[in-house]
Design an enzyme around this catalytic site. Structure first.
Site, PDB file in Angstrom:
ATOM      1  N   HIS A   1       0.815  -1.212   0.000  1.00 15.93           N
ATOM      2  CA  HIS A   1       0.000   0.000   0.000  1.00 15.93           C
ATOM      3  C   HIS A   1       0.850   1.264   0.000  1.00 15.93           C
ATOM      4  O   HIS A   1       1.637   1.488   0.909  1.00 15.93           O
ATOM      5  CB  HIS A   1      -0.921   0.016   1.220  1.00 15.93           C
ATOM      6  CG  HIS A   1      -2.124   0.883   1.059  1.00 15.93           C
ATOM      7  ND1 HIS A   1      -3.287   0.454   0.468  1.00 15.93           N
ATOM      8  CD2 HIS A   1      -2.358   2.176   1.407  1.00 15.93           C
ATOM      9  CE1 HIS A   1      -4.192   1.430   0.468  1.00 15.93           C
ATOM     10  NE2 HIS A   1      -3.639   2.490   1.035  1.00 15.93           N
TER      11      HIS A   1
ATOM     12  N   ASP B   1       0.249   5.567  -1.133  1.00 17.52           N
ATOM     13  CA  ASP B   1      -0.747   6.556  -1.541  1.00 17.52           C
ATOM     14  C   ASP B   1      -0.214   7.679  -2.430  1.00 17.52           C
ATOM     15  O   ASP B   1      -0.810   8.753  -2.494  1.00 17.52           O
ATOM     16  CB  ASP B   1      -1.410   7.172  -0.295  1.00 17.52           C
ATOM     17  CG  ASP B   1      -2.599   6.353   0.172  1.00 17.52           C
ATOM     18  OD1 ASP B   1      -3.502   6.110  -0.646  1.00 17.52           O
ATOM     19  OD2 ASP B   1      -2.627   5.937   1.350  1.00 17.52           O
TER      20      ASP B   1
ATOM     21  N   GLU C   1      -9.317   1.383  -3.006  1.00 14.63           N
ATOM     22  CA  GLU C   1      -9.612   1.591  -1.585  1.00 14.63           C
ATOM     23  C   GLU C   1     -10.744   2.600  -1.509  1.00 14.63           C
ATOM     24  O   GLU C   1     -10.512   3.769  -1.726  1.00 14.63           O
ATOM     25  CB  GLU C   1      -8.342   2.145  -0.899  1.00 14.63           C
ATOM     26  CG  GLU C   1      -8.443   2.258   0.594  1.00 14.63           C
ATOM     27  CD  GLU C   1      -7.201   2.879   1.232  1.00 14.63           C
ATOM     28  OE1 GLU C   1      -6.504   3.668   0.565  1.00 14.63           O
ATOM     29  OE2 GLU C   1      -6.948   2.569   2.401  1.00 14.63           O
TER      30      GLU C   1
ATOM     31  N   HIS D   1     -13.747   1.670   2.930  1.00 21.19           N
ATOM     32  CA  HIS D   1     -12.723   2.530   3.527  1.00 21.19           C
ATOM     33  C   HIS D   1     -13.250   2.851   4.917  1.00 21.19           C
ATOM     34  O   HIS D   1     -13.592   1.917   5.646  1.00 21.19           O
ATOM     35  CB  HIS D   1     -12.441   3.764   2.655  1.00 21.19           C
ATOM     36  CG  HIS D   1     -11.265   4.557   3.143  1.00 21.19           C
ATOM     37  ND1 HIS D   1     -11.388   5.816   3.653  1.00 21.19           N
ATOM     38  CD2 HIS D   1      -9.958   4.217   3.255  1.00 21.19           C
ATOM     39  CE1 HIS D   1     -10.183   6.235   4.058  1.00 21.19           C
ATOM     40  NE2 HIS D   1      -9.297   5.288   3.828  1.00 21.19           N
TER      41      HIS D   1
ATOM     42  N   HIS E   1      -9.383  -2.138   6.668  1.00 19.88           N
ATOM     43  CA  HIS E   1     -10.447  -1.115   6.790  1.00 19.88           C
ATOM     44  C   HIS E   1     -11.819  -1.668   7.149  1.00 19.88           C
ATOM     45  O   HIS E   1     -12.726  -0.888   7.431  1.00 19.88           O
ATOM     46  CB  HIS E   1     -10.586  -0.239   5.530  1.00 19.88           C
ATOM     47  CG  HIS E   1      -9.586   0.868   5.462  1.00 19.88           C
ATOM     48  ND1 HIS E   1      -9.641   1.965   6.285  1.00 19.88           N
ATOM     49  CD2 HIS E   1      -8.491   1.039   4.675  1.00 19.88           C
ATOM     50  CE1 HIS E   1      -8.633   2.767   5.995  1.00 19.88           C
ATOM     51  NE2 HIS E   1      -7.910   2.226   5.029  1.00 19.88           N
TER      52      HIS E   1
ATOM     53  N   HIS F   1      -2.824  -3.262   4.326  1.00 18.31           N
ATOM     54  CA  HIS F   1      -2.132  -2.387   5.284  1.00 18.31           C
ATOM     55  C   HIS F   1      -2.833  -2.399   6.642  1.00 18.31           C
ATOM     56  O   HIS F   1      -3.624  -1.528   6.956  1.00 18.31           O
ATOM     57  CB  HIS F   1      -1.940  -0.962   4.745  1.00 18.31           C
ATOM     58  CG  HIS F   1      -3.211  -0.246   4.354  1.00 18.31           C
ATOM     59  ND1 HIS F   1      -4.153  -0.768   3.501  1.00 18.31           N
ATOM     60  CD2 HIS F   1      -3.684   0.980   4.697  1.00 18.31           C
ATOM     61  CE1 HIS F   1      -5.145   0.092   3.355  1.00 18.31           C
ATOM     62  NE2 HIS F   1      -4.886   1.165   4.067  1.00 18.31           N
TER      63      HIS F   1
ATOM     64  N   ASP G   1       1.923   1.822   3.723  1.00 11.35           N
ATOM     65  CA  ASP G   1       1.066   3.025   3.730  1.00 11.35           C
ATOM     66  C   ASP G   1       1.871   4.316   3.618  1.00 11.35           C
ATOM     67  O   ASP G   1       1.390   5.389   3.992  1.00 11.35           O
ATOM     68  CB  ASP G   1       0.140   3.078   4.957  1.00 11.35           C
ATOM     69  CG  ASP G   1      -1.157   3.858   4.668  1.00 11.35           C
ATOM     70  OD1 ASP G   1      -1.383   4.248   3.496  1.00 11.35           O
ATOM     71  OD2 ASP G   1      -1.933   4.097   5.598  1.00 11.35           O
TER      72      ASP G   1
HETATM   73 ZN   LIG Z   1      -6.062   3.011   4.141  1.00 13.15          ZN
END
Ligand SMILES: [Zn+2]
Length: 421
Positions: free
Chosen positions: A43, A45, A148, A175, A216, A237, A344
């Protein structure tokens, strides 16, 4: 070199503790190991960072990752970190109010794919386990896309299939917002797990060959998904709930079910999920914010007060050693075949001490080497387990595509009898 130059060096060498030298050899060992086996991170972002970039939002050319980028991810540091494959998160917020989710989701596919295409010497779109291994041999970072979360499909299995065709190879079922068909870890549970339609989403993901990602979601959804799924699941994650009691982490009861399922928990570096002290701070910060929402009506003033509170109460640091503890806990409860890494990075504003950015993965492996991990287990952790799970999901998909047609079920059909809370 004259003796005068040599002397300080000699004294330094004599004075340096044995531990420091053995740590260097562990780091060397880690780097060598990650040269021979692919490191797959679950993961990152970066795609959302590019979307939100100050001055030039959504501009992959302006957000240059050839050189030092503002946050935790760029090509030089990915190389130093020995990252071989990356699931780039194509996250979209569950709180969008001005349109449906499709526009933002499609834009995130577009940003991630333009970003991958812009650096063909270093990144390559990857859709299969074979793609990961081939790109690793060719020295390019296999770039996979992970959605996600499940709100993006807007209760439509047709939309889910279209997103698979665009390259999505995992989807977190939620999420942070509870959906019509699944409860989120950080929201109110309305369904006690998955609804019938939620179960159909899992079955259709199995048929497509898209990994069911249980980061999540609520423990109820984790449990229901494990009951229904015909392929291994992942947690892209999340860390261990027994060590840090945060709802985003995985309880032992779920970890214990992974050997039968074949899935992988990719341990995350999010400080509040890794350190109990950071988690307590997180809850207190949230409580302060909720209080400010009641007492201060002006939003700018509210933010200012919140920043003041944070300045007066800095978040306790999580550490690399704590991340290693979570990895070992998942290994101890689920087994060494069911643990991976999902940093993450770029989705977090604070980082554990020792794991500041994507260049630091070898340091984490060095810590595990010092704790006695052998090469075979380290290879499973690095990427072997994820490759095995992805291959199993691909095999399940090949079988199911022969056995059944794409599902045309709707949420109205499947959940009609169910009272909506
Ligand atoms: Zn997340």
């Amino acid at each position: 070199m004259s003796l005068r130059n040599l002397l300080p060096l000699l004294l330094f060498t004599l004075a340096s503790p044995v531990a420091a030298q053995s740590s260097d050899s562990a780091l060397e060992h880690a780097r060598k190991l990650l040269q021979s086996t692919p490191l797959i991170d679950g993961h990152n972002d970066l795609a959302w960072e590019i979307r939100e970039a100050k001055g030039a939002p959504r501009d992959v050319a302006a957000y240059n990752i050839r050189t030092r980028a503002p946050k935790q991810t760029d090509l030089p540091r990915l190389a130093e970190g020995k990252v071989a494959a990356q699931f780039w998160s194509i996250y979209i917020p569950g709180e969008i109010k001005d349109s449906g989710y499709a526009r933002v989701q499609l834009e995130q596919f577009d940003i991630a794919r333009r970003m991958i295409a812009r650096y063909p010497d270093r990144l390559a779109l990857a859709l299969t386990a074979d793609d990961i291994e081939r790109n690793f041999k060719q020295g390019r970072i296999a770039s996979l896309l992970g959605m996600e979360g499940g709100h993006a499909i807007e209760n439509s299995l047709g939309a889910l299939r279209a997103y698979y065709e665009l390259g999505a190879r995992y989807m977190t079922l939620t999420h942070n917002v509870t959906l019509d068909w699944a409860d989120a870890a950080l929201d109110t549970a309305r369904h006690n797990g998955l609804t019938e339609f939620g179960k159909e989403v899992v079955r259709e993901m199995n048929r497509l060959g898209m990994l069911v990602d249980l980061s999540h979601v609520s423990p109820g959804v984790m449990s229901d998904a494990l009951d229904v799924t015909e392929a291994p699941v992942i947690f892209s994650h999340s860390s261990a709930r027994a060590l840090t009691n945060h709802p985003r982490n995985v309880p032992d009861s779920i970890l214990a079910r992974l050997p039968k399922n074949g899935g992988v928990v990719m341990v995350t570096f999010v400080p509040a999920f890794v350190s109990p002290e950071a988690a307590a701070w997180d809850f207190e910060n949230q409580r302060q914010w909720e209080q400010l929402k009641v007492t201060v009506s002006d939003t700018a003033e509210r933010r200012k007060r919140s920043e003041e509170w944070k300045a007066a109460h800095p978040q306790p640091r999580a550490t690399l050693k704590q991340v290693a503890d979570h990895i070992e806990h998942v290994r101890d409860v689920a087994g060494v075949d069911h643990v991976g890494i999902g940093s993450d990075f770029d989705g977090i504003d604070t980082v554990p001490e020792g794991l500041e950015d994507v260049s630091k993965f070898p340091q984490l492996f060095a810590e595990l080497i010092r704790r006695g991990w052998n090469d075979a287990d380290l290879k499973k952790l690095a990427g072997g387990n994820l490759l095995r799970a992805l291959r199993a999901a691909e095999a399940t998909s090949a079988r199911l595509r022969k056995a059944r047609q794409p599902s045309t079920k709707t949420i109205e059909e499947l959940d009609a009898a169910r009272p909506r809370a």
